[in-house]
Design a protein around this motif. Structure first.
Motif, PDB file in Angstrom:
ATOM      1  N   THR A  52       0.957  -1.196  -0.092  1.00 45.56           N
ATOM      2  CA  THR A  52      -0.155   0.026  -0.041  1.00 45.56           C
ATOM      3  C   THR A  52       0.897   1.277   0.035  1.00 45.56           C
ATOM      4  O   THR A  52       2.055   1.265   0.489  1.00 45.56           O
ATOM      5  N   TYR A  53       0.401   2.487  -0.292  1.00 43.03           N
ATOM      6  CA  TYR A  53       1.076   3.458  -0.510  1.00 43.03           C
ATOM      7  C   TYR A  53       1.813   3.849   0.645  1.00 43.03           C
ATOM      8  O   TYR A  53       2.939   4.242   0.885  1.00 43.03           O
ATOM      9  N   ILE A  54       1.212   4.183   1.675  1.00 43.53           N
ATOM     10  CA  ILE A  54       1.655   4.460   3.045  1.00 43.53           C
ATOM     11  C   ILE A  54       2.649   3.769   3.438  1.00 43.53           C
ATOM     12  O   ILE A  54       3.803   3.961   4.094  1.00 43.53           O
ATOM     13  N   VAL A  55       2.442   2.337   3.537  1.00 42.78           N
ATOM     14  CA  VAL A  55       3.346   1.243   3.946  1.00 42.78           C
ATOM     15  C   VAL A  55       4.628   1.407   3.194  1.00 42.78           C
ATOM     16  O   VAL A  55       5.820   1.125   3.591  1.00 42.78           O
ATOM     17  N   LYS A  56       4.592   1.585   1.902  1.00 44.24           N
ATOM     18  CA  LYS A  56       5.565   1.847   1.059  1.00 44.24           C
ATOM     19  C   LYS A  56       6.565   3.130   1.294  1.00 44.24           C
ATOM     20  O   LYS A  56       7.688   3.129   1.493  1.00 44.24           O
ATOM     21  N   VAL A  57       5.862   4.138   1.788  1.00 45.87           N
ATOM     22  CA  VAL A  57       6.526   5.276   2.538  1.00 45.87           C
ATOM     23  C   VAL A  57       7.239   5.073   3.477  1.00 45.87           C
ATOM     24  O   VAL A  57       8.648   5.501   3.576  1.00 45.87           O
ATOM     25  N   ILE A  58       6.732   4.348   4.447  1.00 46.77           N
ATOM     26  CA  ILE A  58       7.505   4.032   5.661  1.00 46.77           C
ATOM     27  C   ILE A  58       8.327   3.011   5.477  1.00 46.77           C
ATOM     28  O   ILE A  58       9.692   3.051   5.853  1.00 46.77           O
ATOM     29  N   ALA A  59       8.444   1.895   4.506  1.00 51.09           N
ATOM     30  CA  ALA A  59       9.302   1.053   4.084  1.00 51.09           C
ATOM     31  C   ALA A  59      10.610   1.847   3.745  1.00 51.09           C
ATOM     32  O   ALA A  59      11.705   1.501   3.868  1.00 51.09           O
ATOM     33  N   ASN A  60      10.352   2.752   2.908  1.00 51.52           N
ATOM     34  CA  ASN A  60      11.467   3.502   2.188  1.00 51.52           C
ATOM     35  C   ASN A  60      12.026   4.413   3.296  1.00 51.52           C
ATOM     36  O   ASN A  60      13.434   4.256   3.223  1.00 51.52           O
ATOM     37  N   GLN A  61      11.411   4.750   4.145  1.00 53.32           N
ATOM     38  CA  GLN A  61      11.950   5.499   5.173  1.00 53.32           C
ATOM     39  C   GLN A  61      12.989   4.597   6.156  1.00 53.32           C
ATOM     40  O   GLN A  61      14.037   4.989   6.282  1.00 53.32           O
ATOM     41  N   ILE A  62      12.451   3.433   6.557  1.00 48.82           N
ATOM     42  CA  ILE A  62      13.196   2.715   7.310  1.00 48.82           C
ATOM     43  C   ILE A  62      14.230   2.004   6.621  1.00 48.82           C
ATOM     44  O   ILE A  62      15.437   1.786   7.282  1.00 48.82           O
ATOM     45  N   VAL A  63      14.289   1.693   5.385  1.00 46.72           N
ATOM     46  CA  VAL A  63      15.487   1.275   4.619  1.00 46.72           C
ATOM     47  C   VAL A  63      16.306   2.261   4.558  1.00 46.72           C
ATOM     48  O   VAL A  63      17.754   1.871   4.687  1.00 46.72           O
ATOM     49  N   ARG A  64      16.105   3.539   4.364  1.00 48.69           N
ATOM     50  CA  ARG A  64      17.088   4.496   4.240  1.00 48.69           C
ATOM     51  C   ARG A  64      17.964   4.536   5.660  1.00 48.69           C
ATOM     52  O   ARG A  64      19.190   4.735   5.783  1.00 48.69           O
ATOM     53  N   SER A  65      17.221   4.842   6.767  1.00 46.79           N
ATOM     54  CA  SER A  65      17.835   4.846   7.944  1.00 46.79           C
ATOM     55  C   SER A  65      18.634   3.820   8.586  1.00 46.79           C
ATOM     56  O   SER A  65      19.454   3.880   8.918  1.00 46.79           O
ATOM     57  N   GLY A  66      17.865   2.725   8.264  1.00 43.03           N
ATOM     58  CA  GLY A  66      18.396   1.253   8.964  1.00 43.03           C
ATOM     59  C   GLY A  66      19.606   0.971   8.058  1.00 43.03           C
ATOM     60  O   GLY A  66      20.597   0.509   8.708  1.00 43.03           O
ATOM     61  N   THR A  67      19.779   1.201   6.813  1.00 41.69           N
ATOM     62  CA  THR A  67      21.130   0.846   6.014  1.00 41.69           C
ATOM     63  C   THR A  67      22.078   1.665   6.346  1.00 41.69           C
ATOM     64  O   THR A  67      23.350   1.606   6.264  1.00 41.69           O
ATOM     65  N   SER A  68      21.646   3.124   6.798  1.00 38.96           N
ATOM     66  CA  SER A  68      22.709   4.113   6.951  1.00 38.96           C
ATOM     67  C   SER A  68      23.319   3.915   8.264  1.00 38.96           C
ATOM     68  O   SER A  68      24.535   4.540   8.631  1.00 38.96           O
ATOM     69  N   VAL A  69      22.897   3.228   9.214  1.00 32.86           N
ATOM     70  CA  VAL A  69      23.632   2.806  10.345  1.00 32.86           C
ATOM     71  C   VAL A  69      24.777   2.048   9.919  1.00 32.86           C
ATOM     72  O   VAL A  69      25.922   2.671  10.426  1.00 32.86           O
ATOM     73  N   GLY A  70      24.745   1.128   9.192  1.00 35.52           N
ATOM     74  CA  GLY A  70      26.047   0.423   8.768  1.00 35.52           C
ATOM     75  C   GLY A  70      26.820   1.188   8.012  1.00 35.52           C
ATOM     76  O   GLY A  70      28.197   0.996   8.041  1.00 35.52           O
ATOM     77  N   ALA A  71      26.401   1.759   6.924  1.00 35.04           N
ATOM     78  CA  ALA A  71      27.184   2.702   6.055  1.00 35.04           C
ATOM     79  C   ALA A  71      27.855   3.825   6.838  1.00 35.04           C
ATOM     80  O   ALA A  71      29.171   4.235   6.548  1.00 35.04           O
ATOM     81  N   ASN A  72      27.247   4.545   7.764  1.00 31.78           N
ATOM     82  CA  ASN A  72      27.819   5.536   8.509  1.00 31.78           C
ATOM     83  C   ASN A  72      28.625   4.892   9.568  1.00 31.78           C
ATOM     84  O   ASN A  72      29.783   5.680   9.911  1.00 31.78           O
ATOM     85  N   TYR A  73      28.491   3.769   9.953  1.00 28.97           N
ATOM     86  CA  TYR A  73      29.547   3.187  11.130  1.00 28.97           C
ATOM     87  C   TYR A  73      30.870   2.909  10.345  1.00 28.97           C
ATOM     88  O   TYR A  73      31.829   3.273  10.949  1.00 28.97           O
ATOM     89  N   ARG A  74      30.909   2.429   9.082  1.00 26.20           N
ATOM     90  CA  ARG A  74      32.041   2.381   8.344  1.00 26.20           C
ATOM     91  C   ARG A  74      32.640   3.885   8.472  1.00 26.20           C
ATOM     92  O   ARG A  74      34.131   3.903   8.439  1.00 26.20           O
ATOM     93  N   ALA A  75      31.895   4.860   8.167  1.00 30.05           N
ATOM     94  CA  ALA A  75      32.856   6.177   8.391  1.00 30.05           C
ATOM     95  C   ALA A  75      33.554   6.621   9.493  1.00 30.05           C
ATOM     96  O   ALA A  75      34.415   7.115   9.818  1.00 30.05           O
TER      97      ALA A  75
END
Length: 119
Positions: free
Chosen positions: A27-50
């Motif tokens: 659904t549209y709303i769930v896709k929006v939230i899924a996009n947000q959590i993928v962005r922040s959740g994967t950013s944890v690992g990517a930024n930890y490398r930095a």
């Protein structure tokens, strides 16, 4: 826990977030939230490398604060998903537990370095 172990742990966290997002409805709303959590959740690992490449305590603190912000944002989205009952509870609980543990580790690391700087 070593730096390499934390790199693996934060990558595994990123993969679990992606897996969670893949299981959510389309659904549209769930896709929006899924996009947000993928962005922040994967950013944890990517930024930890930095963080691991920080050249000074001040740079470490700056970069680690970004990791902490992303982890906290991820926790927020996980709470939304849980309260909306959009995901399997057992999968979600494991990811929430890991998000909380990682956040605690990041806070502890920041406190340690801040204490060292201020002494």
């Amino acid at each position: 826990m070593t730096t390499d172990e934390m790199k693996l742990r934060t990558k595994a966290f990123s993969l679990s977030i992606i897996g969670l997002a893949e299981k959510l409805s389309n659904t549209y709303i769930v896709k929006v939230i899924a996009n947000q959590i993928v962005r922040s959740g994967t950013s944890v690992g990517a930024n930890y490398r930095a963080v691991c490449r920080a050249r000074s305590d001040k740079e470490f603190i700056s970069k680690m604060n970004i990791v902490l912000e992303e982890a906290d944002e991820t926790l927020f989205w996980l709470e939304i998903i849980k309260e909306k009952d959009w995901s399997d509870k057992s999968d979600l609980e494991m990811i929430l537990k890991e998000a909380n543990e990682l956040t605690a580790i990041f806070v502890s690391s920041l406190k340690t370095v801040n204490k060292r700087i201020n002494q």
